[in-house]
Design a protein around this motif. Structure first.
Motif, PDB file in Angstrom:
ATOM      1  N   LEU A 111       0.798  -1.217   0.000  1.00  0.00           N
ATOM      2  CA  LEU A 111       0.000   0.000   0.000  1.00  0.00           C
ATOM      3  C   LEU A 111       0.837   1.277   0.000  1.00  0.00           C
ATOM      4  O   LEU A 111       0.302   2.370  -0.217  1.00  0.00           O
ATOM      5  CB  LEU A 111      -0.912   0.014   1.233  1.00  0.00           C
ATOM      6  CG  LEU A 111      -2.087  -0.961   1.212  1.00  0.00           C
ATOM      7  CD1 LEU A 111      -2.767  -0.994   2.572  1.00  0.00           C
ATOM      8  CD2 LEU A 111      -3.086  -0.597   0.122  1.00  0.00           C
ATOM      9  N   LYS A 112       2.129   1.145   0.219  1.00  0.00           N
ATOM     10  CA  LYS A 112       3.001   2.313   0.385  1.00  0.00           C
ATOM     11  C   LYS A 112       2.873   3.346  -0.738  1.00  0.00           C
ATOM     12  O   LYS A 112       2.703   4.542  -0.463  1.00  0.00           O
ATOM     13  CB  LYS A 112       4.452   1.848   0.524  1.00  0.00           C
ATOM     14  CG  LYS A 112       5.442   2.980   0.800  1.00  0.00           C
ATOM     15  CD  LYS A 112       6.852   2.423   0.974  1.00  0.00           C
ATOM     16  CE  LYS A 112       7.863   3.539   1.200  1.00  0.00           C
ATOM     17  NZ  LYS A 112       9.240   2.995   1.338  1.00  0.00           N
ATOM     18  N   PRO A 113       2.950   2.945  -2.011  1.00  0.00           N
ATOM     19  CA  PRO A 113       2.865   3.972  -3.062  1.00  0.00           C
ATOM     20  C   PRO A 113       1.508   4.662  -3.105  1.00  0.00           C
ATOM     21  O   PRO A 113       1.418   5.851  -3.430  1.00  0.00           O
ATOM     22  CB  PRO A 113       3.126   3.185  -4.344  1.00  0.00           C
ATOM     23  CG  PRO A 113       2.756   1.777  -4.007  1.00  0.00           C
ATOM     24  CD  PRO A 113       3.156   1.608  -2.575  1.00  0.00           C
ATOM     25  N   HIS A 114       0.460   3.933  -2.759  1.00  0.00           N
ATOM     26  CA  HIS A 114      -0.888   4.501  -2.810  1.00  0.00           C
ATOM     27  C   HIS A 114      -1.120   5.467  -1.649  1.00  0.00           C
ATOM     28  O   HIS A 114      -1.833   6.460  -1.794  1.00  0.00           O
ATOM     29  CB  HIS A 114      -1.907   3.383  -2.830  1.00  0.00           C
ATOM     30  CG  HIS A 114      -1.657   2.390  -3.925  1.00  0.00           C
ATOM     31  ND1 HIS A 114      -1.632   2.740  -5.255  1.00  0.00           N
ATOM     32  CD2 HIS A 114      -1.363   1.058  -3.883  1.00  0.00           C
ATOM     33  CE1 HIS A 114      -1.357   1.667  -5.991  1.00  0.00           C
ATOM     34  NE2 HIS A 114      -1.182   0.639  -5.171  1.00  0.00           N
ATOM     35  N   LYS A 115      -0.477   5.192  -0.533  1.00  0.00           N
ATOM     36  CA  LYS A 115      -0.530   6.149   0.570  1.00  0.00           C
ATOM     37  C   LYS A 115       0.195   7.435   0.211  1.00  0.00           C
ATOM     38  O   LYS A 115      -0.135   8.510   0.718  1.00  0.00           O
ATOM     39  CB  LYS A 115       0.086   5.532   1.830  1.00  0.00           C
ATOM     40  CG  LYS A 115      -0.748   4.417   2.447  1.00  0.00           C
ATOM     41  CD  LYS A 115      -0.077   3.840   3.687  1.00  0.00           C
ATOM     42  CE  LYS A 115      -0.935   2.755   4.326  1.00  0.00           C
ATOM     43  NZ  LYS A 115      -0.291   2.160   5.523  1.00  0.00           N
ATOM     44  N   ALA A 116       1.163   7.318  -0.704  1.00  0.00           N
ATOM     45  CA  ALA A 116       1.918   8.482  -1.154  1.00  0.00           C
ATOM     46  C   ALA A 116       1.232   9.205  -2.312  1.00  0.00           C
ATOM     47  O   ALA A 116       1.711  10.245  -2.757  1.00  0.00           O
ATOM     48  CB  ALA A 116       3.325   8.057  -1.567  1.00  0.00           C
ATOM     49  N   GLY A 117       0.138   8.633  -2.816  1.00  0.00           N
ATOM     50  CA  GLY A 117      -0.627   9.311  -3.854  1.00  0.00           C
ATOM     51  C   GLY A 117      -0.573   8.700  -5.238  1.00  0.00           C
ATOM     52  O   GLY A 117      -1.212   9.212  -6.160  1.00  0.00           O
ATOM     53  N   ILE A 118       0.179   7.609  -5.433  1.00  0.00           N
ATOM     54  CA  ILE A 118       0.222   6.966  -6.746  1.00  0.00           C
ATOM     55  C   ILE A 118      -1.087   6.232  -6.984  1.00  0.00           C
ATOM     56  O   ILE A 118      -1.496   5.405  -6.157  1.00  0.00           O
ATOM     57  CB  ILE A 118       1.412   5.999  -6.851  1.00  0.00           C
ATOM     58  CG1 ILE A 118       2.732   6.781  -6.745  1.00  0.00           C
ATOM     59  CG2 ILE A 118       1.367   5.220  -8.164  1.00  0.00           C
ATOM     60  CD1 ILE A 118       3.970   5.916  -6.799  1.00  0.00           C
ATOM     61  N   PRO A 119      -1.770   6.510  -8.098  1.00  0.00           N
ATOM     62  CA  PRO A 119      -3.074   5.889  -8.367  1.00  0.00           C
ATOM     63  C   PRO A 119      -3.000   4.373  -8.450  1.00  0.00           C
ATOM     64  O   PRO A 119      -1.936   3.794  -8.720  1.00  0.00           O
ATOM     65  CB  PRO A 119      -3.479   6.494  -9.711  1.00  0.00           C
ATOM     66  CG  PRO A 119      -2.693   7.754  -9.828  1.00  0.00           C
ATOM     67  CD  PRO A 119      -1.382   7.468  -9.141  1.00  0.00           C
ATOM     68  N   GLY A 120      -4.158   3.744  -8.251  1.00  0.00           N
ATOM     69  CA  GLY A 120      -4.235   2.296  -8.314  1.00  0.00           C
ATOM     70  C   GLY A 120      -5.430   1.824  -9.119  1.00  0.00           C
ATOM     71  O   GLY A 120      -6.448   2.515  -9.208  1.00  0.00           O
ATOM     72  N   VAL A 121      -5.279   0.655  -9.723  1.00  0.00           N
ATOM     73  CA  VAL A 121      -6.371  -0.059 -10.385  1.00  0.00           C
ATOM     74  C   VAL A 121      -6.373  -1.457  -9.787  1.00  0.00           C
ATOM     75  O   VAL A 121      -5.320  -2.087  -9.663  1.00  0.00           O
ATOM     76  CB  VAL A 121      -6.163  -0.128 -11.909  1.00  0.00           C
ATOM     77  CG1 VAL A 121      -7.221  -1.023 -12.564  1.00  0.00           C
ATOM     78  CG2 VAL A 121      -6.200   1.266 -12.516  1.00  0.00           C
ATOM     79  N   VAL A 122      -7.551  -1.941  -9.389  1.00  0.00           N
ATOM     80  CA  VAL A 122      -7.648  -3.264  -8.775  1.00  0.00           C
ATOM     81  C   VAL A 122      -8.616  -4.109  -9.585  1.00  0.00           C
ATOM     82  O   VAL A 122      -9.759  -3.698  -9.836  1.00  0.00           O
ATOM     83  CB  VAL A 122      -8.125  -3.185  -7.313  1.00  0.00           C
ATOM     84  CG1 VAL A 122      -7.970  -4.551  -6.638  1.00  0.00           C
ATOM     85  CG2 VAL A 122      -7.352  -2.126  -6.542  1.00  0.00           C
ATOM     86  N   LEU A 123      -8.160  -5.303  -9.994  1.00  0.00           N
ATOM     87  CA  LEU A 123      -8.949  -6.170 -10.849  1.00  0.00           C
ATOM     88  C   LEU A 123      -9.247  -7.494 -10.170  1.00  0.00           C
ATOM     89  O   LEU A 123      -8.364  -8.109  -9.554  1.00  0.00           O
ATOM     90  CB  LEU A 123      -8.189  -6.448 -12.155  1.00  0.00           C
ATOM     91  CG  LEU A 123      -7.716  -5.227 -12.947  1.00  0.00           C
ATOM     92  CD1 LEU A 123      -6.941  -5.677 -14.192  1.00  0.00           C
ATOM     93  CD2 LEU A 123      -8.886  -4.346 -13.336  1.00  0.00           C
ATOM     94  N   HIS A 124     -10.483  -7.896 -10.262  1.00  0.00           N
ATOM     95  CA  HIS A 124     -10.958  -9.225  -9.887  1.00  0.00           C
ATOM     96  C   HIS A 124     -10.352  -9.742  -8.574  1.00  0.00           C
ATOM     97  O   HIS A 124     -10.614  -9.178  -7.519  1.00  0.00           O
ATOM     98  CB  HIS A 124     -10.728 -10.194 -11.039  1.00  0.00           C
ATOM     99  CG  HIS A 124     -11.449 -11.496 -10.873  1.00  0.00           C
ATOM    100  ND1 HIS A 124     -12.821 -11.578 -10.785  1.00  0.00           N
ATOM    101  CD2 HIS A 124     -10.997 -12.775 -10.757  1.00  0.00           C
ATOM    102  CE1 HIS A 124     -13.181 -12.845 -10.625  1.00  0.00           C
ATOM    103  NE2 HIS A 124     -12.091 -13.592 -10.602  1.00  0.00           N
ATOM    104  N   CYS A 125      -9.504 -10.779  -8.648  1.00  0.00           N
ATOM    105  CA  CYS A 125      -9.015 -11.414  -7.422  1.00  0.00           C
ATOM    106  C   CYS A 125      -8.090 -10.519  -6.619  1.00  0.00           C
ATOM    107  O   CYS A 125      -7.813 -10.798  -5.450  1.00  0.00           O
ATOM    108  CB  CYS A 125      -8.304 -12.729  -7.757  1.00  0.00           C
ATOM    109  SG  CYS A 125      -8.180 -13.859  -6.350  1.00  0.00           S
ATOM    110  N   GLY A 126      -7.616  -9.434  -7.226  1.00  0.00           N
ATOM    111  CA  GLY A 126      -6.888  -8.446  -6.437  1.00  0.00           C
ATOM    112  C   GLY A 126      -7.735  -7.960  -5.281  1.00  0.00           C
ATOM    113  O   GLY A 126      -7.225  -7.578  -4.225  1.00  0.00           O
ATOM    114  N   MET A 127      -9.055  -7.996  -5.466  1.00  0.00           N
ATOM    115  CA  MET A 127      -9.995  -7.578  -4.426  1.00  0.00           C
ATOM    116  C   MET A 127      -9.995  -8.542  -3.240  1.00  0.00           C
ATOM    117  O   MET A 127     -10.306  -8.160  -2.117  1.00  0.00           O
ATOM    118  CB  MET A 127     -11.406  -7.494  -5.011  1.00  0.00           C
ATOM    119  CG  MET A 127     -12.136  -6.219  -4.717  1.00  0.00           C
ATOM    120  SD  MET A 127     -11.450  -4.830  -5.626  1.00  0.00           S
ATOM    121  CE  MET A 127     -11.747  -5.322  -7.315  1.00  0.00           C
TER     122      MET A 127
END
Length: 283
Positions: A111-127
């Motif tokens: 989660l580190k980059p996303h806490k720093a503001g880098i966008p994310g895309v989550v697909l299917h089993c990533g959930m």
């Protein structure tokens, strides 16, 4: 007064070509995406190429692929072994299936980059990954995705309906029906307050006695993680037939561009090359 206005106009006119040049340079510069995938239950060897080629055909996106050939749920993708694993990318696409990777420090590193503001895309089993303390009600990962989901039913077609007609992501998209797919549940009953639904899915099944029942869940949404990071998510994408479907790729492409703030005509053009290093990743 007139002279001063004329001087100002000259300055503005002089700057305009530079601004346009910068805009053109930005449009020509590809979005650098990291696709993390592998683990249990899916044909990731084919899906990684379907995603990369399909999105790059639609948008100026180039890919690095972190493909883990391990087929279990306990193995952490090796890309996360590097301290700066996310450096140099504009967006991270999570398609891994790692339900039993639960160590809090490990999840925090993901989660580190996303806490720093880098966008994310989550697909299917990533959930369904990173089921750390608090599962099934809540986990740090669910805070990121924007929805708690814990399981799915049988593989059957899903009727996808776009419910947010005002979203830039849904512009030009039409409702559709998948091949056999897994409809992920909405375990907490609703999205987090930071999230907004884009599409819902309906799936009709029959019991052994022939009685029909219909389940309906959110299947695509956006989330604003920690008040600053854009996340696009969809639970669709179990089978390669879905992942390679033009309608799925249209949705994914627009969601990815939205996450990086570049959902515009300038970026909705094919990339000159699919992979960042100029070659396809190893099979």
């Amino acid at each position: 007064m007139i002279a001063a206005f004329a001087a100002l106009s000259a300055v503005v006119a002089g700057l305009a070509p530079v601004d346009r040049a910068r805009a053109d340079d930005d449009a020509d510069k590809p979005i650098r995406a990291l696709l993390v995938l592998g683990g249990c239950c899916h044909d990731y060897a084919k899906q990684k190429d379907a995603i990369a080629a399909g999105v790059s055909k639609r948008a100026n996106v180039q890919w690095a692929i972190a493909y883990d050939k391990d087929t279990g749920t306990k193995h952490l993708n090796p890309v996360y072994d590097h301290a700066d694993w996310y450096k140099g990318y504009d967006v991270i696409v999570h398609d891994e299936c790692s339900a039993d990777v639960k160590d809090p420090e490990t999840v925090d590193n993901v989660l580190k980059p996303h806490k720093a503001g880098i966008p994310g895309v989550v697909l299917h089993c990533g959930m369904h990954s990173y089921r750390s303390e608090g599962f099934p009600k809540t986990t740090p990962w669910f805070d990121f995705t924007g929805l708690a989901t814990t399981g799915h039913g049988a593989q059957l077609p899903i009727a996808v309906t776009y419910v947010d007609k005002e979203s830039p992501i849904t512009k030009g998209l039409e409702d559709w029906r998948t091949v056999n797919e897994e409809l992920y549940n909405n375990a907490a009953g609703k999205l987090l307050d930071t999230a907004k639904p884009i599409a819902r899915g309906q799936q009709t099944s029959k019991s052994k006695d022939g009685k029909e029942s219909t389940a309906e869940c959110v299947v695509a949404w956006t989330n604003l993680y920690q008040g600053k990071t854009k996340v696009f998510a969809t639970t669709l994408g179990h089978n390669t037939g879905t992942v390679a479907d033009a309608r799925y790729l249209d949705l994914l492409t627009r969601g990815l561009l939205w996450s990086v703030g570049k959902l515009d005509d300038a970026h909705l053009k094919p990339a000159k090359q699919v992979y960042i290093d100029g070659s396809a990743p190893a099979k």
